[in-house]
Every structure is written in structure tokens, then in C-alpha cells.
Design an enzyme around this catalytic site. Structure first.
Site, PDB file in Angstrom:
ATOM      1  N   ASP A  42      20.068 -39.599 -12.443  1.00 52.49           N
ATOM      2  CA  ASP A  42      18.893 -39.334 -13.266  1.00 52.49           C
ATOM      3  C   ASP A  42      17.613 -39.689 -12.529  1.00 52.49           C
ATOM      4  OD1 ASP A  42      20.207 -40.121 -16.595  1.00 52.49           O
ATOM      5  OD2 ASP A  42      20.631 -38.540 -15.129  1.00 52.49           O
ATOM      6  N   ALA A  43      17.658 -40.795 -11.765  1.00 49.88           N
ATOM      7  CA  ALA A  43      16.460 -41.240 -11.055  1.00 49.88           C
ATOM      8  C   ALA A  43      16.042 -40.211 -10.004  1.00 49.88           C
ATOM      9  CB  ALA A  43      16.727 -42.585 -10.395  1.00 49.88           C
ATOM     10  N   GLU A  44      17.039 -39.682  -9.294  1.00 47.11           N
ATOM     11  CA  GLU A  44      16.726 -38.675  -8.281  1.00 47.11           C
ATOM     12  C   GLU A  44      16.138 -37.425  -8.937  1.00 47.11           C
ATOM     13  OE1 GLU A  44      20.014 -39.107  -4.768  1.00 47.11           O
ATOM     14  OE2 GLU A  44      20.750 -38.875  -6.815  1.00 47.11           O
ATOM     15  N   TYR A  45      16.724 -37.075 -10.073  1.00 48.17           N
ATOM     16  CA  TYR A  45      16.247 -35.902 -10.809  1.00 48.17           C
ATOM     17  C   TYR A  45      14.799 -36.117 -11.250  1.00 48.17           C
ATOM     18  CZ  TYR A  45      15.873 -32.393 -14.509  1.00 48.17           C
ATOM     19  OH  TYR A  45      15.457 -31.356 -15.306  1.00 48.17           O
ATOM     20  N   SER A  91      16.814   9.268 -11.511  1.00 56.13           N
ATOM     21  CA  SER A  91      17.962   9.021 -10.640  1.00 56.13           C
ATOM     22  C   SER A  91      17.995  10.082  -9.550  1.00 56.13           C
ATOM     23  CB  SER A  91      19.240   8.997 -11.454  1.00 56.13           C
ATOM     24  OG  SER A  91      19.288  10.115 -12.268  1.00 56.13           O
ATOM     25  N   LEU A  92      19.071  10.086  -8.801  1.00 57.68           N
ATOM     26  CA  LEU A  92      19.140  10.980  -7.647  1.00 57.68           C
ATOM     27  C   LEU A  92      20.322  11.919  -7.776  1.00 57.68           C
ATOM     28  CD1 LEU A  92      18.646   8.268  -4.880  1.00 57.68           C
ATOM     29  CD2 LEU A  92      16.998  10.030  -5.512  1.00 57.68           C
ATOM     30  N   GLU A 125      17.599   6.592   4.505  1.00 59.06           N
ATOM     31  CA  GLU A 125      17.703   5.130   4.392  1.00 59.06           C
ATOM     32  C   GLU A 125      18.936   4.775   3.567  1.00 59.06           C
ATOM     33  OE1 GLU A 125      14.222   5.815   2.005  1.00 59.06           O
ATOM     34  OE2 GLU A 125      14.731   4.110   0.750  1.00 59.06           O
ATOM     35  N   LYS A 127      21.403   3.610   0.695  1.00 55.25           N
ATOM     36  CA  LYS A 127      21.336   3.540  -0.767  1.00 55.25           C
ATOM     37  C   LYS A 127      21.906   2.183  -1.166  1.00 55.25           C
ATOM     38  CE  LYS A 127      22.335   6.221  -4.893  1.00 55.25           C
ATOM     39  NZ  LYS A 127      22.810   5.158  -5.762  1.00 55.25           N
ATOM     40  N   ASP A 129      23.260  -0.849  -3.230  1.00 51.74           N
ATOM     41  CA  ASP A 129      24.033  -0.917  -4.463  1.00 51.74           C
ATOM     42  C   ASP A 129      23.613  -2.149  -5.266  1.00 51.74           C
ATOM     43  OD1 ASP A 129      25.813  -0.176  -6.326  1.00 51.74           O
ATOM     44  OD2 ASP A 129      27.619  -0.638  -5.164  1.00 51.74           O
ATOM     45  N   GLU A 184      15.045  -1.987  -5.120  1.00 54.65           N
ATOM     46  CA  GLU A 184      16.352  -2.448  -5.567  1.00 54.65           C
ATOM     47  C   GLU A 184      16.481  -3.964  -5.447  1.00 54.65           C
ATOM     48  OE1 GLU A 184      17.896   0.238  -6.463  1.00 54.65           O
ATOM     49  OE2 GLU A 184      20.033  -0.212  -6.682  1.00 54.65           O
ATOM     50  N   TYR A 236      11.346   0.785  -2.023  1.00 50.43           N
ATOM     51  CA  TYR A 236      11.559   2.129  -1.482  1.00 50.43           C
ATOM     52  C   TYR A 236      10.902   3.250  -2.287  1.00 50.43           C
ATOM     53  CZ  TYR A 236      15.344   1.900  -4.954  1.00 50.43           C
ATOM     54  OH  TYR A 236      16.056   1.728  -6.095  1.00 50.43           O
ATOM     55  N   LYS A 300      14.804  11.684   1.654  1.00 50.94           N
ATOM     56  CA  LYS A 300      13.605  12.038   0.883  1.00 50.94           C
ATOM     57  C   LYS A 300      12.663  12.879   1.738  1.00 50.94           C
ATOM     58  CE  LYS A 300      13.944   7.641  -1.510  1.00 50.94           C
ATOM     59  NZ  LYS A 300      13.519   6.244  -1.530  1.00 50.94           N
ATOM     60  N   LYS A 324      26.512  10.227  -0.707  1.00 48.11           N
ATOM     61  CA  LYS A 324      27.393   9.083  -0.960  1.00 48.11           C
ATOM     62  C   LYS A 324      28.477   8.964   0.112  1.00 48.11           C
ATOM     63  CE  LYS A 324      26.158   7.609  -5.158  1.00 48.11           C
ATOM     64  NZ  LYS A 324      27.053   7.737  -6.239  1.00 48.11           N
ATOM     65  N   CYS A 418      53.768  -2.017 -30.400  1.00 41.28           N
ATOM     66  CA  CYS A 418      52.659  -2.800 -29.861  1.00 41.28           C
ATOM     67  C   CYS A 418      53.187  -4.082 -29.211  1.00 41.28           C
ATOM     68  CB  CYS A 418      51.700  -3.137 -30.996  1.00 41.28           C
ATOM     69  SG  CYS A 418      50.463  -4.351 -30.523  1.00 41.28           S
ATOM     70  N   CYS A 421      51.956  -7.247 -31.501  1.00 46.05           N
ATOM     71  CA  CYS A 421      52.394  -7.554 -32.875  1.00 46.05           C
ATOM     72  C   CYS A 421      53.689  -6.865 -33.264  1.00 46.05           C
ATOM     73  CB  CYS A 421      51.291  -7.210 -33.874  1.00 46.05           C
ATOM     74  SG  CYS A 421      51.034  -5.444 -34.083  1.00 46.05           S
ATOM     75  N   CYS A 441      48.365   1.065 -31.689  1.00 43.92           N
ATOM     76  CA  CYS A 441      49.088   0.137 -32.543  1.00 43.92           C
ATOM     77  C   CYS A 441      48.658   0.390 -33.979  1.00 43.92           C
ATOM     78  CB  CYS A 441      48.738  -1.291 -32.122  1.00 43.92           C
ATOM     79  SG  CYS A 441      49.024  -2.523 -33.384  1.00 43.92           S
ATOM     80  N   CYS A 447      47.410  -7.252 -36.385  1.00 39.37           N
ATOM     81  CA  CYS A 447      47.685  -7.354 -34.953  1.00 39.37           C
ATOM     82  C   CYS A 447      46.726  -8.365 -34.325  1.00 39.37           C
ATOM     83  CB  CYS A 447      47.512  -5.993 -34.288  1.00 39.37           C
ATOM     84  SG  CYS A 447      47.698  -6.081 -32.501  1.00 39.37           S
TER      85      CYS A 447
HETATM   86  S1  IVH Z   1      14.894   6.457  -4.586  1.00 40.44           S
HETATM   87  C1  IVH Z   1      12.918   9.185  -7.686  1.00 40.44           C
HETATM   88  N1  IVH Z   1      15.970   5.008  -2.694  1.00 40.44           N
HETATM   89  O1  IVH Z   1      19.847   4.730  -6.640  1.00 40.44           O
HETATM   90  C2  IVH Z   1      13.987   8.533  -6.895  1.00 40.44           C
HETATM   91  N2  IVH Z   1      16.943   4.909  -4.867  1.00 40.44           N
HETATM   92  O2  IVH Z   1      20.985   7.048  -7.983  1.00 40.44           O
HETATM   93  C3  IVH Z   1      13.950   7.070  -6.980  1.00 40.44           C
HETATM   94  N3  IVH Z   1      18.812   3.350  -5.041  1.00 40.44           N
HETATM   95  O3  IVH Z   1      18.090   4.376  -9.642  1.00 40.44           O
HETATM   96  C4  IVH Z   1      15.076   6.429  -6.315  1.00 40.44           C
HETATM   97  N4  IVH Z   1      18.770   2.653  -2.960  1.00 40.44           N
HETATM   98  O4  IVH Z   1      18.551   2.271  -8.285  1.00 40.44           O
HETATM   99  C5  IVH Z   1      16.040   5.377  -3.988  1.00 40.44           C
HETATM  100  N5  IVH Z   1      16.797   3.729  -0.948  1.00 40.44           N
HETATM  101  C6  IVH Z   1      16.845   4.097  -2.215  1.00 40.44           C
HETATM  102  C7  IVH Z   1      17.799   3.577  -3.102  1.00 40.44           C
HETATM  103  C8  IVH Z   1      17.824   4.012  -4.423  1.00 40.44           C
HETATM  104  C9  IVH Z   1      19.367   2.539  -4.147  1.00 40.44           C
HETATM  105  C10 IVH Z   1      19.264   3.476  -6.433  1.00 40.44           C
HETATM  106  C11 IVH Z   1      18.181   3.359  -7.479  1.00 40.44           C
HETATM  107  C12 IVH Z   1      18.254   4.613  -8.281  1.00 40.44           C
HETATM  108  C13 IVH Z   1      19.622   5.109  -7.978  1.00 40.44           C
HETATM  109  C14 IVH Z   1      19.686   6.605  -8.135  1.00 40.44           C
END
Ligand code: IVH
Length: 700
Positions: A42-45, A91-92, A125, A127, A129, A184, A236, A300, A324, A418, A421, A441, A447
Site C-alpha cells: 500500500d505504501a508503494e502504491y 469498408s473495402l 500497404e 491491411k 487486422d 487502425e 491510413y 488505393k 486478401k 440431447c 437432458c 433439443c 434442459c
Molecule cells: S482504408 C475508405 N487502409 O479494413 C477506405 N483500411 O475492410 C477506408 N483496414 O474498416 C479504409 N488496414 O478497418 C484502409 N491500410 C488500410 C487498412 C484498412 C486495415 C481495415 C479498416 C477498414 C477495413 C475495410
């Protein structure tokens, strides 16, 4: 070592130290309160907190949103506020083949009508995750951070994002008045492994992969927990940005770098599909050594004026493409098949595999979907199988290597009762005459597996979201008779008070964790009606449908009464339910079936003694379309049907599927046909998409 006294520190040193202190103290807080397992005295905290206070006194301008001094006794926020994205987060489009990349460039060229000789520069570039985030800077200061959400509306996670080192709170250099930087948030492999190790040491749940760990860490209601998790960021893209730091994709991203953001070092400017594919290959070769998860390469178009002309198709830009990586595969042995019982009684087979590493992740389970799938593949226990894992999807068995089948392996027979049960398990006959692929089931609430699953669902993230009442605890409490039905959760504290066997004496529990659980439960005695309805676990009622029901019926009592009426064949109640947008025959049937069962009504009534569902906040009462009934038709080009619908609803309009004299507005895209005619017949106002955006005052 903190050898310098506070008045010897420079501003930068103080800033760095405060950040470090916030993190350190947050970690100790989590150990102390969350796990009852402090690692310092506690003292250290106290010394750490004191140092923090001294520095904050001297440098008040450096007080962090996540500062421990702001957290004393403060209860975590109920839940995150909502943020409407001024520019939708899109999204892409995906590609898997090299030929898709060539085709992409061809499409761009045709769309822009560019001669063959014109070079198209494209950035490539990794992608990442992770999860995307939008960071809003005003006059160089981070004022808001929002998750992507459904693209139109995300969650306000500003306090949490401010704890991330990679995200500058202040931009360096000349900052524009407004700039929304997007990118991201992710977790490195190393940090992920460390976090999981700590989680399991502390008896907390471990995360399946870095992406989930990052998401779970960011969505903490208590930002001190986020502060203790090592999140990172790559910039990005951008949202609202009237003064961009460049005229090309490349220059803008480099401009972000100058402003203080990490940008991915593997971004490359390419001038042909050959160059793009070569870079794709080189990134894939380095994938295993990057230290963080990526699942492809994003291309892009470099020129921003071309990006603007290319625009969007549904939710994806025409100027970008996600190439991908192929799913990763490995072979292993099928050691067994377990059959799990879900909350609606569905029997789901799960493959138990000899653990194998697939793309850096150890896999020991795979989904088998249903019994037909097992039969189709003729999967037998002992078989050598090929498993595949793509992104964070549950691994799948893609093939059986029949040549390696052990002699005597027998055809797998799916249980007809099931496993939990012993009730008969059957496959329903559909209206279409086909039998359902799912065997269920028939035990209902007798169940135990279904009851436990319903409880887990009740307490889960999108339902009551009760922190500390995870799946494992629910199972334990159920088996020990502490929680048998949802309302028992809310009487737990009172019963514990009277009981001789106190919760705090259970293994793995203590005074603090019990208190925390009760507080988390108390926080949910008031709950949004949509969550309440979703939590009931009615078949086919997901969170979207629950929201529709909550909006339409207004209160839990009214909803209950109308559903009971509908289940008793009250014509009006039944047709009102069926007329709701997004509620079809199957869903309506499932809801009335649920309310046709006395024990379900009892569950609802019992719950209502302890919790108060609150009506959904009236949305944007002042919008130009609020209260209006809107229909969308034809090809929408600036938004998907879904996006249009959620936007209209967010603005307080009701979206209908067909035009009638009750319709106020028809938004018609190219190719509109019968609905347009119908609207003209009824004298309904017709506008196009551009007019829609103008009218609702949102930029597109
Ligand atoms: S560009 C209008 N660049 O991928 C486009 N997205 O599948 C905007 N992501 O929702 C996205 N790396 O979460 C872009 N270098 C990158 C990315 C990227 C990951 C994700 C992002 C997006 C999803 C689309």
C-alpha cells in the site's frame, strides 16, 4: 528510477512520466480491485499516486483524461456515448486473385476514361487486422475518438484512446482547424501473448487473437483498464478534413507522419499491376515477421481528384481494393466430436482437434456447422483433416485426407437425443417442405444446457452486459443453484446477505470482487428497452430486431401485452407486429411462440420486478424528416439500402418497404419502377439521393 524532483523536470519529461504513472497505477488498480492480487505494498502504491499528484500540481496543463487523480471513487460510465460520423466510415471491396488486381486497374481506367498510356499511381500497404477508429482534432488537439460502429454511427471512446501512446493528443507542427484522422488500432503479437499470460494467471478470460484483445481493451468502460493494455495505432485514411496535408494519398499519409502519427513503413507507391503484385508478394513473405496481424494488402488510387471522381459503390470506394491473403491451412487429426446445446436448443457439433498451429495461432477446435456437414464430408473420428483459418473466423475443416484414414474408423452417428437432458432432439419440418439442417433439443427449459445458455445470453455484451458475470461464472452459479433464471441475478445480493454461505468465501472470490459484481448488477437495474428485449433470447430476435420492437412498442409492459395478445390470435396485435419494418413471418412467429408460453411470461414478469427498461431516447426530434414515413427505391449510389435505412431512422424517420398513402417521401435512385409509379399515384413527394442529403443536412 524517478530520481529527479518534480521541479527539476522539463515539460516533456513530466508529460512522459505522467503517462507512465497513469499506466502503472492503472495496472495496480486492476490487480487490486479486479483480481484481488496486488503486487506492491500500500505504501508503494500511495507513493506512486502522490508523485502523480505532485506532478499534476506543478503541470496542471498535463493532466490526462486517464489520470488516476480523476478516477478516485468514480463509477465507470454506464456505456459509451454515440458519435455520428460526419463522413461515413466505409469498408473495402475484396479481391483474392491476381487477376482481380488487373481488373481493378482496368475498371479505374475505364471509369476515368484514361488513355492506355496514362500511368495510374496506386499505393499499396498492409491491411492491418485490428479495428478502425476515427480521431477528430480541432486546432491540433484530440477532441474525440470514435469506433466505426455501423459506419454511420460509432461509439465515443475518447477517454480510452487518450491512453494510447501512438495516438498524439496534440499534433506537431502546423495543425489545421479540423482534421479527422482514421486508422487502425491493433495489438502486437508480443503484447498479445503477454496480456493473455497475465489474464490466465489472474484467472481472467483470455483472448482468441490480437484483434479481439485490441477490441476488448478499447471497449472498456473504465479507461484505466485500457491504459494498462498495450494498444498501437497506424494512420491510413481520413474523415472530415477540409485542409489536407497533401494532394495525393501518399502525401497525405506522409503528412500524417509529420503531424505525429505512426504510419506503416511498408506503404509503397506503385505504377502498374505488376508492381502492385510484386509488393503484395513481398509483404506476404514478411507477414510472419511483422510482429502484428495483417490479412492482406490495400491498394488505393494515389490522386485525390481521381478518388473523388471515382466515388463509391455501396459501402466501398471504387478507388480502393483489399487484396486478401489466402486462408492459412494445416493438417491435423480429428480426435473427437462434441455436441453443444445452444440457447434455442440447437445441437452444434464441434470438432476437437489435435492442436496445430495455423498461421501463428494454435487451433484445437473447429466448427462443423451441423450433422449434414459431417455426413457430406464423411468425417470420422481419427481422420486426418485439413483445417483452414482466415482472419478471426472460427477455423473450419475443409477436407478429409481419406488415404490417411485409420483402419476401422466408423461412420459418425449424430445423436438423436440431447446430450445435456436426454430429451428427444429433432429436425423441424419447414413450411417449404424441407427439413431444417439444425437438430434441436425439445426439452425447452427443462434442459439445463438451454437454461444456462439463455442466462449467458442474458448477461452478454449486447444484452444486459453485466461485467463480471461471464460464461464461466454463470455456469458455476447455475450449477450451484445460485442463479437459475434471469431475475435471480437481481436478487443475488439480497440472498447473499441472508445466506450463511457467502459469495466472498467462494474459491476465486473475495470481498472486493463480490462488491464489484453487485455494483455491476445494480448498474443494470435500469436498462434500455432494446437490450431488455434482446436479452430475452427470443429466437430470431437479434439486436436490430430488438431495437425495432423497442421503438415501436415504447414500454416493456406494452410490448409484453401486445405480444401476448398476438399469441392469442388478436388480429390487430398480430398485424401490427407483422407490419413492422424488418419483421417477417418467421420472426413474428418466433416472438408470439415465445409469449405463448406461460413460463416465458413469468420470466418477464419476475424481471420487471427488479429492472426498469427505459424507452429508447427519441432520436433527433428536430430533423427535417423526423416522424415522416420514408421509402427508398431504385439503385442508391451514395449509400447502401441498409445505410440509408439506419440514417433515416437515426434522423427520426420511419422506413417502410412499400409505398402507400401513408408514405411521406420516396427517395428514388436510377431504375426506380413500380414504387415510383405508386408514389405518383398517391401524390407522394419524390426526391433523389442528392436531394435527400441536402435536405437532411448531412454531407456525403
Ligand atoms: S482504408 C475508405 N487502409 O479494413 C477506405 N483500411 O475492410 C477506408 N483496414 O474498416 C479504409 N488496414 O478497418 C484502409 N491500410 C488500410 C487498412 C484498412 C486495415 C481495415 C479498416 C477498414 C477495413 C475495410
Amino acid at each position: 528510477m524517478r530520481s529527479k524532483s518534480s521541479d527539476q523536470l522539463s515539460l516533456a519529461e513530466a508529460k512522459a512520466e505522467l503517462k507512465r504513472l497513469a499506466k502503472e497505477i492503472a495496472e495496480h488498480d486492476e490487480r487490486y480491485h479486479g483480481q484481488d492480487a496486488p503486487t506492491i505494498s500500500d505504501a508503494e502504491y500511495d507513493a506512486l499516486r502522490k508523485r502523480n499528484a505532485t506532478l499534476e500540481d506543478r503541470f496542471p496543463e498535463l493532466v490526462l483524461a486517464s489520470s488516476p487523480s480523476k478516477r478516485v471513487g468514480a463509477a465507470p460510465q454506464e456505456k459509451f456515448g454515440k458519435v455520428q460520423h460526419r463522413v461515413p466510415m466505409l469498408s473495402l471491396g475484396n479481391a483474392f486473385e491476381d487477376s482481380d488486381v488487373v481488373e481493378f486497374l482496368g475498371r479505374v481506367r475505364r471509369f476515368l476514361n484514361l488513355p492506355e498510356a496514362t500511368e495510374i499511381e496506386v499505393t499499396a500497404e498492409p491491411k492491418i487486422d485490428g479495428l478502425s477508429i476515427s480521431l477528430r482534432y480541432e486546432n491540433g488537439k484530440l477532441v474525440q475518438a470514435a469506433t466505426r460502429g455501423d459506419g454511420a454511427e460509432g461509439e465515443n471512446v475518447t477517454a480510452n484512446v487518450k491512453t494510447i501512446d501512438d495516438v498524439p493528443e496534440k499534433l506537431t507542427g502546423k495543425a489545421p482547424a479540423v482534421l479527422e484522422v482514421r486508422g487502425e488500432i491493433y495489438m502486437s503479437h508480443k503484447d498479445f501473448a503477454k496480456l493473455n499470460e497475465k489474464q490466465s494467471q489472474d484467472g481472467e478470460k483470455t483472448f482468441a487473437n490480437p484483434r479481439n484483445a485490441a477490441a476488448g481493451s478499447l471497449r472498456q468502460l473504465d479507461s484505466s483498464i485500457t491504459a494498462s493494455r498495450p494498444l498501437r495505432f497506424f494512420a491510413y485514411a481520413w474523415g472530415e478534413a477540409p485542409e489536407l496535408p497533401g494532394e495525393t494519398q501518399w502525401d497525405v499519409v506522409m503528412g500524417f507522419k509529420k503531424l505525429g502519427f505512426p504510419v506503416n513503413p511498408l506503404m509503397k507507391l506503385c505504377r502498374s499491376s505488376e508492381e502492385l503484385l510484386a509488393h503484395y508478394q513481398s509483404i506476404e513473405e514478411r507477414r510472419a515477421d511483422l510482429g502484428y496481424d495483417i490479412d492482406g494488402v490495400v491498394y488505393k488510387v494515389n490522386r485525390l481528384d481521381w478518388q473523388a471522381r471515382l466515388g463509391f459503390v455501396s459501402r466501398s470506394p471504387r478507388w480502393a481494393l483489399a487484396h486478401k491473403f489466402a486462408a492459412e491451412k494445416a493438417t491435423t487429426v480429428l480426435e473427437g466430436i462434441d455436441v453443444q446445446v445452444g440457447r434455442t436448443g440447437a445441437l452444434t457439433p464441434v470438432a476437437r482437434l489435435k492442436p496445430v498451429t495455423v498461421g501463428g495461432v494454435v487451433v484445437s477446435n473447429a466448427t462443423l456447422h451441423n450433422e449434414d456437414e459431417i455426413a457430406r464430408k464423411d468425417l470420422r473420428i481419427g481422420d486426418t483433416v485439413m483445417v483452414q483459418r482466415a482472419g478471426d473466423v472460427i477455423p473450419q475443416i475443409v477436407a478429409v485426407i481419406v488415404e490417411k484414414r485409420p483402419r476401422g474408423a466408423v461412420v459418425y452417428e449424430f445423436p438423436k437425443v440431447c446430450p445435456a437432458c436426454g430429451s428427444h432432439a429433432e429436425r423441424e419440418e419447414r413450411d417449404t417442405g424441407k427439413t431444417d439442417v439444425v437438430r434441436r433439443c425439445t426439452g425447452g427449459l427443462i434442459c439445463p444446457a438451454q437454461r444456462v445458455e439463455r442466462l449467458k445470453h442474458f448477461a452478454s455484451r449486447n444484452a444486459f452486459d453485466i461485467e463480471g458475470l461471464g460464461d464461466k461464472i454463470i455456469e458455476e452459479f447455475y450449477h450451484d443453484g445460485l442463479i437459475q433464471s434471469p431475475s435471480d441475478i437481481f436478487t443475488l445480493a439480497a440472498r447473499n446477505e441472508r445466506s450463511l454461505k457467502k459469495l466472498k468465501d467462494r474459491e476465486g472470490w473475495g470481498e472486493a470482487s463480490v462488491k464489484k459484481l453487485f455494483e455491476a448488477i445494480d448498474q443494470r437495474r435500469k436498462i434500455g428497452l432494446d437490450r431488455f428485449i434482446f436479452a430475452l433470447g427470443i429466437r430470431h430476435v437479434g439486436d436490430t430486431t430488438a431495437r425495432v420492437l423497442a421503438r415501436s412498442y415504447g414500454s416493456a409492459e406494452h410490448f409484453r401485452d401486445q405480444m401476448i395478445a398476438a399469441s392469442h390470435h388478436d388480429e390487430e396485435a398480430w398485424s401490427e407486429l407483422n407490419a413492422l419494418d424488418g419483421i417477417g413471418a418467421i420472426v413474428a412467429e418466433a416472438i408470439t411462440q415465445f409469449f405463448g408460453e406461460g413460463h416465458n411470461i413469468e420470466v418477464v414478469n419476475e424481471l420487471l420486478k427488479h429492472v426498469t427498461p427505459t424507452p429508447l431516447a427519441a432520436v433527433a426530434a428536430s430533423s427535417p424528416v423526423s416522424g415522416k414515413t420514408v421509402v427508398f427505391t431504385g439503385a442508391l449510389e451514395m449509400m447502401t439500402r441498409e445505410e440509408a435505412k439506419s440514417m433515416a431512422e437515426r434522423l427520426g424517420a420511419k422506413v417502410a418497404g412499400s409505398v402507400s398513402k401513408k408514405t411521406d417521401l420516396l427517395v428514388a435512385g436510377p431504375g426506380a419502377g413500380s414504387k415510383l409509379k405508386e408514389a405518383e399515384k398517391h401524390g407522394v413527394e419524390v426526391i433523389d439521393e442528392a436531394e435527400w442529403f441536402k435536405r437532411v443536412g448531412e454531407k456525403k
